[in-house]
Design an enzyme around this catalytic site. Structure first.
Site, mmCIF file in Angstrom:
data_model
loop_
_atom_site.group_PDB
_atom_site.id
_atom_site.type_symbol
_atom_site.label_atom_id
_atom_site.label_comp_id
_atom_site.label_asym_id
_atom_site.label_seq_id
_atom_site.Cartn_x
_atom_site.Cartn_y
_atom_site.Cartn_z
ATOM 1 N N HIS A 28 0.836 -1.224 0.000
ATOM 2 C CA HIS A 28 0.000 0.000 0.000
ATOM 3 C C HIS A 28 0.862 1.263 0.000
ATOM 4 O O HIS A 28 0.537 2.244 0.656
ATOM 5 C CB HIS A 28 -0.949 0.011 1.202
ATOM 6 C CG HIS A 28 -2.046 -1.016 1.120
ATOM 7 N ND1 HIS A 28 -3.224 -0.807 0.432
ATOM 8 C CD2 HIS A 28 -2.137 -2.272 1.627
ATOM 9 C CE1 HIS A 28 -4.001 -1.887 0.539
ATOM 10 N NE2 HIS A 28 -3.353 -2.800 1.256
ATOM 11 N N ASP B 117 -1.029 -4.797 6.083
ATOM 12 C CA ASP B 117 -2.003 -5.660 5.414
ATOM 13 C C ASP B 117 -1.649 -5.840 3.949
ATOM 14 O O ASP B 117 -0.971 -5.009 3.352
ATOM 15 C CB ASP B 117 -3.404 -5.047 5.506
ATOM 16 C CG ASP B 117 -3.461 -3.669 4.862
ATOM 17 O OD1 ASP B 117 -2.557 -2.865 5.136
ATOM 18 O OD2 ASP B 117 -4.392 -3.407 4.071
ATOM 19 N N GLU B 118 -2.142 -6.915 3.373
ATOM 20 C CA GLU B 118 -2.123 -7.145 1.927
ATOM 21 C C GLU B 118 -0.772 -6.839 1.283
ATOM 22 O O GLU B 118 -0.710 -6.250 0.213
ATOM 23 C CB GLU B 118 -3.212 -6.301 1.245
ATOM 24 C CG GLU B 118 -4.600 -6.695 1.671
ATOM 25 C CD GLU B 118 -5.687 -5.774 1.106
ATOM 26 O OE1 GLU B 118 -6.757 -6.305 0.778
ATOM 27 O OE2 GLU B 118 -5.481 -4.563 1.012
ATOM 28 N N ALA B 119 0.319 -7.262 1.938
ATOM 29 C CA ALA B 119 1.654 -7.040 1.372
ATOM 30 C C ALA B 119 1.940 -8.171 0.382
ATOM 31 O O ALA B 119 2.914 -8.916 0.518
ATOM 32 C CB ALA B 119 2.692 -6.987 2.494
#
Ligand code: TNX
Length: 528
Positions: free
Chosen positions: A269, A332-334
């Site tokens: 992100h 998150d969401e790496a």
């Protein structure tokens, strides 16, 4: 002339006699009754109704202890009450009766209070200013909805007689606003803070960076904001908070007893940062700015030392702007960061947060690395999240990691209510009001000790949201239910009773100019 007066007087007393007679027989509506003490959201821990109501009049004073905090809360209450009542409501340390706000030793805890109401006055007592402030919100909700209007209204301004004793179930009652996907200005954030205060929220989590925009000025890396903040989803102008802007948000929140939790989302992100500084990229090439809504494609360059100079500078400057205890580092969401790199990065980032005196918060993927002592993980899974992932979170919780619950299929305020909702997303399903409210944070995650649950938080992601009207349509009417899950004892939890209390909030939102979703699950009074 004389004769006419007498006739008028006679007529008036006749009318009075018939009115009294009629109300005794039930023929005309009785004067508006005071709101029952248990009609408040979040539901108070205990309520004992009884005795006469207190009536606010043009002679009412707001009496406060001689402390800066009590005076300030008295001033806040006066600001709420004056426009609609039209009364002077002086805030004073003298006299008796009226509305009294007092700080005293007692069994109130950090945020609890007691409210006593009767013919002679209303007294709110708390051990700490936050409790006094929350008690003032209860008092406010006990008054008619019209009290929220900004022009003089007829009243009467009654507060039911009796006693409320109240204290929160959880210490963390948060709301998150994503100011990255679309930027919201200082006034829009303040407006949301004011709405959160009404329901006794005490954390405002600001998602300050993402692929689509960097929203906070960092002096040592100025292009983050000036370039990285120059757009948003859909290609609009974006924006960022100067440090003065940000301090103003923090001040406004603190005056309403909300702690701001800033988030810099890392190592994924991060496209806005990577676009602003080529040297942060492993290949040394800055990607273009991004205005779409995909996730998982960006990563800081874990092997490069300059990455940690960047993290150090950002965390140092942000910590200096943050009087609160917490600093959120995302995590998150790496999906573009190899797992070993993710663990390495989160170790170093957490150490940096500790170095600047703050407590780490991360999305629950942090539990796949090594959460530091005292860290808090924000769980955003679904009912359908796999058992292994839930167990990873539970194991961390048993090892001392605090858990804030933000299940996406319950508390994500950006999820559509149903297929017809014009805004929002639906990847976690539709989330109607009942679904959002009707679960228990205390038993939600198997294997997590109750003591690990710090509370609840409602994220509002802004891929589809561009202004306060959009925020409010998605937050209301779900937001008060989140407040209730965080504040009220489990024993008060009851959808059928809650929906009636929720319905009674509708006119208050109308008075405040909040455009809400009129869910068919809630028995709203007629609009207007
Ligand atoms: C998941 S929740 C995300 C965000 C999106 C959101 C949209 C989380 C930690 N990541 O990047 O904005 O879904 O609902």
């Amino acid at each position: 002339m004389r004769q006419r007066h007498r006739t008028l007087r006679l007529l008036a007393s006749l009318l009075l006699v018939t009115a009294v007679g009629a109300s005794l027989t039930g023929a005309t509506p009785a004067p508006p009754a005071a709101t029952p003490l248990d009609r408040v959201i979040p539901a108070p821990a205990s309520v004992a109704p009884g005795g006469s109501p207190y009536r606010i009049t043009d002679r009412t004073r707001i009496r406060v202890d001689d402390s800066r905090e009590a005076r300030r809360i008295g001033g806040y209450l006066a600001d709420v009450l004056r426009p609609s009542t039209g009364y002077r409501l002086p805030v004073t340390t003298h006299g008796d009766g009226g509305i009294r706000l007092r700080l005293a030793k007692g069994p109130y805890g950090d945020e609890g209070y007691r409210l006593d109401s009767g013919r002679g006055g209303v007294t709110v007592t708390a051990g700490r200013p936050a409790g006094l402030f929350h008690g003032v919100q209860t008092l406010r909700q006990l008054l008619p909805a019209a009290v929220e209007k900004d022009s003089v209204q007829p009243g009467p301004w009654l507060i039911a007689g009796g006693t409320v004793e109240d204290t929160p179930r959880y210490a963390w009652r948060g709301a998150m606003l994503d100011v990255s996907r679309h930027f919201f200005g200082v006034d829009e954030v303040k407006r949301y803070i004011d709405q959160l205060a009404l329901y006794k929220f005490n954390k405002l989590h600001l998602h300050l960076s993402d692929d689509q925009g960097w929203r906070i000025a960092i002096d040592s890396w100025p292009r983050l904001a000036t370039y990285g903040g120059s757009t948003e989803v859909g290609g609009g102008p974006g924006g960022y908070y100067t440090k003065a802007d940000y301090k103003e948000i923090v001040r406004h929140a603190a005056a309403r007893h909300l702690e701001v939790v800033p988030e810099i989302d890392m190592p994924g992100h991060t496209n806005a940062a990577l676009a602003s500084y080529a040297e942060l990229n492993c290949d040394g090439v800055a990607p273009p700015l991004y205005t779409g809504t995909q996730v998982g494609f960006s990563s800081l360059c874990v092997p490069k030392e300059i990455t940690y100079d960047f993290v150090d500078d950002v965390v140092r400057e942000l910590a200096a702007l943050t009087p609160g205890r917490y600093l959120h580092i995302g995590g998150d969401e790496a999906h573009s960061t190899p797992h070993a790199d993710y663990v390495t990065f989160m170790d170093r980032a957490q150490a940096t947060v500790a170095e600047y005196g703050k407590t780490v918060v991360g999305w629950h993927q942090l539990t796949g690395a090594t959460p530091v002592r005292g860290a808090v993980a924000q769980y955003w899974g679904l009912d359908g999240t796999g058992a292994a992932e839930k167990e990873q979170v539970a194991r961390a919780a048993r090892n001392g990691t605090g858990i804030v619950l933000s299940p996406a299929d319950r508390l994500y305020l950006d999820m559509k209510y149903d297929a017809g909702t014009p805004l929002g997303l639906s990847w976690a399903g539709y989330v109607e009001v009942r679904r959002s409210y009707d679960w228990d944070p205390g038993t939600y995650l198997p294997g997590v000790p109750a003591s690990a649950i710090r509370g609840v938080e409602a994220p509002l992601w802004s891929e589809t949201l561009e202004n306060s009207g959009h925020i409010e349509y998605m937050a209301f009417p779900r937001l008060p239910g989140v407040a209730e899950l965080g504040w009220s004892p489990a024993a008060t939890h009851d959808w059928d009773r809650y929906k009636v209390r929720l319905a009674a909030q509708g006119p208050r939102w109308e008075a405040l100019g909040i455009g809400y979703y009129r869910s068919p699950q809630v028995p709203w009074p007629a609009a207007g």
